[in-house]
Design a protein around this motif. Structure first.
Motif, PDB file in Angstrom:
ATOM      1  N   GLN A 203      32.133  29.656  52.848  1.00 36.66           N
ATOM      2  CA  GLN A 203      31.712  30.886  52.295  1.00 36.66           C
ATOM      3  C   GLN A 203      33.094  31.613  51.375  1.00 36.66           C
ATOM      4  O   GLN A 203      32.964  31.779  50.367  1.00 36.66           O
ATOM      5  CB  GLN A 203      31.171  32.153  53.313  1.00 36.66           C
ATOM      6  N   GLN A 204      34.214  31.567  52.170  1.00 38.89           N
ATOM      7  CA  GLN A 204      35.480  31.955  51.680  1.00 38.89           C
ATOM      8  C   GLN A 204      36.079  31.301  50.603  1.00 38.89           C
ATOM      9  O   GLN A 204      36.534  31.952  49.558  1.00 38.89           O
ATOM     10  CB  GLN A 204      36.432  32.190  52.888  1.00 38.89           C
ATOM     11  N   ALA A 205      35.830  29.964  50.644  1.00 41.73           N
ATOM     12  CA  ALA A 205      36.259  29.106  49.698  1.00 41.73           C
ATOM     13  C   ALA A 205      35.689  29.208  48.266  1.00 41.73           C
ATOM     14  O   ALA A 205      36.072  29.317  47.176  1.00 41.73           O
ATOM     15  CB  ALA A 205      36.104  27.470  49.955  1.00 41.73           C
ATOM     16  N   ILE A 206      34.204  29.109  48.384  1.00 41.10           N
ATOM     17  CA  ILE A 206      33.392  29.614  47.257  1.00 41.10           C
ATOM     18  C   ILE A 206      33.704  31.001  46.560  1.00 41.10           C
ATOM     19  O   ILE A 206      33.798  31.131  45.412  1.00 41.10           O
ATOM     20  CB  ILE A 206      31.680  29.660  47.701  1.00 41.10           C
ATOM     21  N   ALA A 207      34.066  32.035  47.347  1.00 41.34           N
ATOM     22  CA  ALA A 207      34.122  33.255  46.954  1.00 41.34           C
ATOM     23  C   ALA A 207      35.654  33.424  46.186  1.00 41.34           C
ATOM     24  O   ALA A 207      35.956  34.080  45.295  1.00 41.34           O
ATOM     25  CB  ALA A 207      34.171  34.132  47.948  1.00 41.34           C
ATOM     26  N   ARG A 208      36.723  32.563  46.912  1.00 42.62           N
ATOM     27  CA  ARG A 208      37.592  32.618  46.259  1.00 42.62           C
ATOM     28  C   ARG A 208      37.836  31.930  44.850  1.00 42.62           C
ATOM     29  O   ARG A 208      38.661  32.428  44.058  1.00 42.62           O
ATOM     30  CB  ARG A 208      38.938  31.641  47.425  1.00 42.62           C
ATOM     31  N   GLU A 209      36.888  30.844  44.719  1.00 41.61           N
ATOM     32  CA  GLU A 209      37.267  30.447  43.497  1.00 41.61           C
ATOM     33  C   GLU A 209      36.215  30.881  42.293  1.00 41.61           C
ATOM     34  O   GLU A 209      36.392  30.738  41.273  1.00 41.61           O
ATOM     35  CB  GLU A 209      36.865  28.796  43.759  1.00 41.61           C
ATOM     36  N   ASN A 210      35.344  31.672  42.873  1.00 43.91           N
ATOM     37  CA  ASN A 210      34.469  32.320  41.756  1.00 43.91           C
ATOM     38  C   ASN A 210      34.789  33.858  41.538  1.00 43.91           C
ATOM     39  O   ASN A 210      34.053  34.752  41.777  1.00 43.91           O
ATOM     40  CB  ASN A 210      33.014  32.169  42.367  1.00 43.91           C
ATOM     41  N   THR A 211      35.968  33.639  40.866  1.00 42.70           N
ATOM     42  CA  THR A 211      36.250  34.957  40.740  1.00 42.70           C
ATOM     43  C   THR A 211      36.852  34.958  39.195  1.00 42.70           C
ATOM     44  O   THR A 211      37.050  34.071  38.191  1.00 42.70           O
ATOM     45  CB  THR A 211      37.708  35.408  41.209  1.00 42.70           C
ATOM     46  N   LYS A 212      36.706  36.329  38.445  1.00 36.97           N
ATOM     47  CA  LYS A 212      37.018  36.594  37.087  1.00 36.97           C
ATOM     48  C   LYS A 212      38.345  37.717  37.280  1.00 36.97           C
ATOM     49  O   LYS A 212      37.883  38.739  37.509  1.00 36.97           O
ATOM     50  CB  LYS A 212      36.001  37.064  36.222  1.00 36.97           C
ATOM     51  N   LEU A 213      39.497  37.231  36.765  1.00 40.30           N
ATOM     52  CA  LEU A 213      40.667  38.226  37.121  1.00 40.30           C
ATOM     53  C   LEU A 213      41.189  38.767  35.842  1.00 40.30           C
ATOM     54  O   LEU A 213      41.380  37.852  34.850  1.00 40.30           O
ATOM     55  CB  LEU A 213      41.838  37.796  38.011  1.00 40.30           C
TER      56      LEU A 213
END
Length: 709
Positions: A203-213
């Motif tokens: 879950q943390q890996a998917i959340a970490r990569e699925n970002t727009k900054l």
């Protein structure tokens, strides 16, 4: 100079004044919103917190208890109750009467903010809900189509819902039974263990990569460019190729420990109408909007959409405005016929067209003027306001009768002219009619000071009655003398003018008056006997009082029957649907097909329901309550493993909700308190068994269900 003298001397000004009053009343009536009940603010707020996929005992420990402790210090709270079930916590707060709920809600928000960090981060922020009887869903629509349900869901959310949102007065829309797409990551336990990973790592890996900054600004020549990183997933393969961690030099991808599927959300709500799958669209109105007008506009939009689109078919399966129309129409009809009967009785006794017309004029003027007060007072047309008019119609002519009778007496017996008899006759009784009106109005004065739900409910009725009687008093002091001084056709007996021959009814009533006068002598001579008989009759009435049935509201013939099926919470929705199909097969032969308009079903969680929509009461021969009792008897013991409840739904259920002392709308609720749930269950089941043997008791059930509370 008295008001009566001014009115008689200036008839045109008097007529113009009442013309303005009637005009304002008519315009106000056309603009008044229509609702079932007057606006009522219950001193009750509910804090709800959602935490998906968590059991009731855990919900109680990590959500309900902290919330209860946080809000218990809010001022003016009298009672705190809570209910914990799978995935959601409810904490209900009852405040002292007169508490301003907006201020109380702000205090609750402040208390919840202090514990927000102590709640699980996965839980949704707590919300506050205030019950408003006039803000319930007014229309429910079933949408059927030959298209796949996911496509129909998108059509409703993107196209159809916007059409309804544009209707003036429409508030919240909710789509139930729709199917939405979702990306599912199905973990494989063995591979996770082999890789030394946990679901939280994925879950943390998917959340970490699925970002727009945001990346700031870059100056290039004369241009300022905005920079951002585009890191959100755009395909299933990108999710599958996400690196969770490195084991040595070898990356572990999501695809190595899970399968990523572009699928659909699990169904949590199923609905059918006449055997066909449908999606339900429930619509609420905005606060203060006219329920009947909004419902009519929604129905018109449904017809337009059905005419424009061939891929969907919309059917209105529930409309609260229908019951409001029926209720208010019933009160309007009662008030109308009550007014006609009052005028008929007046004519029966007066036997004079002009006298009857002059007195009867007080009714429409008083009623129409009251509509103006309702409009400027920000009130609504509802059962209570129309009930007040129906209650006051008979009293609206009392003052006029007293004034006109005295005017006629001076005209007939003393030979006065029309103007003089109108002036003198009104002046003599004006004090009496003012005192009579005030004594009637004072009866309703305590309602103004009541700070209870009952007081709020009946204040509208009291205001309507008081103002209508005030208008009738003003009419008796002004317009009746004016009309009597010009249009009264009663002849003077003293002047020798030929008088109209008296009717048989008048002669009979005169003989009745003479006999009554003669009987008073004997009654006064036997005071002890009369007093003893009176005491005896009062005693009989007191003795018979307990035998009179007591109800919150008179029973009404409902247009809908619901058959509820309850199973253990957590039961698979497919299993519940199987039981529902069996229940529907058992119910279908029990209902007369020519007496119904539609049969709809719905499944949600461990519950299911069959809704039987009946034809209006004037178009069918069967009574809804009798039919519900018959269905209940036939279904007893037919569906093992499920609880079955049958009840005729009435629009007056809202009154039970308003005056309830528990958490439901049942007629009687018993609360069992204790710390040992196993012992509580044992006692509750024993109590339920005993209650089922009580005559007249049906559909006994426990509020706590297996695997839920």
């Amino acid at each position: 100079m008295s008001l009566t003298d001014v009115s008689i001397r200036r008839p045109v000004a008097t007529a113009m004044f009442y013309l303005v009053v009637v005009t304002v009343g008519v315009v106000g009536f056309a603009s008044l919103p229509v609702d079932l009940l007057p606006p009522i603010e219950l001193s009750r707020l509910t804090v709800f917190t959602r935490y998906a996929n968590v059991g009731p005992e855990e919900i109680e420990q990590i959500i309900t208890d902290p919330v209860e402790n946080a809000v218990s210090g809010v001022p003016n709270i009298e009672r705190v109750t809570s209910r914990s079930q799978e995935g959601v916590s409810f904490v209900s707060l009852e405040f002292a009467q007169g508490t301003t709920l907006d201020e109380a809600a702000n205090d609750i928000r402040s208390a919840l903010d202090r514990i927000r960090d102590n709640l699980p981060p996965e839980a949704e922020p707590p919300g506050i809900w205030k019950f408003d009887p006039n803000n319930i869903s007014i229309v429910e629509i079933a949408v059927a189509s030959t298209r796949p349900l996911d496509e129909v869901t998108r059509i409703i959310e993107r196209d159809v819902a916007q059409r309804f949102e544009q209707i003036p007065g429409v508030g919240t829309l909710e789509v139930r039974g729709g199917i939405n797409k979702e990306i599912r990551v199905d973990l494989e336990r063995d591979r996770l263990q082999a890789a030394g990973l946990t679901p939280n790592d994925v879950q943390q890996a998917i959340a970490r990569e699925n970002t727009k900054l945001p990346g700031g600004n870059v100056k290039e020549g004369v241009s300022d460019l905005y920079v951002r990183s585009l890191g959100e997933f755009t395909s299933v393969d990108q999710i599958a190729n996400t690196v969770i961690r490195y084991v040595g030099d070898n990356p572990v991808y999501v695809r190595d420990v899970a399968s990523v599927v572009d699928g659909y959300q699990d169904a949590s709500f199923l609905s059918e109408l006449n055997g066909l799958p449908v999606i339900r669209l429930t619509i609420q109105k905005q606060s203060g909007a006219n329920t009947v007008t909004v419902a009519d506009a929604i129905r018109a939009e449904v017809e337009r959409l059905n005419a424009e689109r061939s891929d969907i078919r919309m059917t209105v399966i529930s409309d609260q405005s229908t019951f409001i129309r029926q209720s208010i129409s019933s009160v309007q009809t009662s008030a109308f016929w009550g007014g006609l009967l009052a005028i008929f009785v007046l004519f029966l006794f007066l036997r004079n067209g002009s006298s009857t017309f002059i007195i009867a004029l007080a009714i429409p003027i008083s009623v129409v003027a009251t509509f103006g007060v309702l409009f400027f007072g920000g009130m609504t047309l509802n059962q209570m306001t129309f009930g007040g008019l129906a209650l006051g119609i008979g009293m609206m002519v009392d003052n006029g009768i007293v004034v006109l009778e005295n005017i006629v007496r001076h005209r007939e017996e003393k030979g006065m002219g029309l103007v003089e008899s109108a002036r003198v006759g009104t002046r003599e009784v004006v004090g009496a009619i003012i005192a009579s009106t005030l004594t009637t109005c004072v009866i309703f004065l305590p309602l103004v000071f009541m700070e209870t739900t009952t007081g709020e409910l009946f204040q509208a009725l009291a205001l309507v009655v008081v103002f209508a009687l005030g208008c009738s008093l003003l009419v008796a002091m002004t317009i009746i003398p004016v009309l009597s001084s010009r249009f009264l056709t009663v002849k003077s007996r003293v002047s020798g003018e030929p008088t109209k021959k008296r009717s048989r009814f008048q002669l009979f009533f005169e003989r009745l008056e003479n006999r009554y006068s003669a009987s008073l002598t004997g009654v006064v001579a036997r005071r002890r006997t009369v007093f003893g008989i009176t005491v005896l009759l009062v005693g009989i009435c007191v003795w018979l009082w307990p035998t009179i049935p007591v109800e919150l509201a008179p029973p009404t013939d409902a247009d809908e029957i619901s058959v509820d099926l309850d199973m253990a919470e957590g039961t698979n929705i497919a299993v519940v649907k199987t039981y529902l199909n069996e229940l529907e097969r058992a119910v279908r032969p029990l209902i007369p097909q020519d007496e119904i308009t539609a049969v709809s079903t719905e499944v949600r969680g461990g519950n299911a329901q069959i809704e039987i929509a009946l034809k209006p009461s004037d178009q069918r021969t069967v009574n809804s309550q009798e039919l519900a009792d018959s269905i209940r008897r036939e279904l007893e013991g037919k569906i093992p493993g499920a609880e079955i409840r049958v009840q005729a739904q009435s629009g007056l259920w809202i009154l039970r909700r308003l005056f309830r002392s528990g958490d439901g709308t049942e007629a009687v609720e018993i609360e069992l308190r204790g710390y040992d749930l196993d012992v509580s269950d044992q006692i509750a089941n024993e109590m339920m068994t005993r209650m089922q043997t009580v005559p007249g008791v049906a559909d006994v059930r426990l509020g706590r269900r297996d695997s839920q509370q």
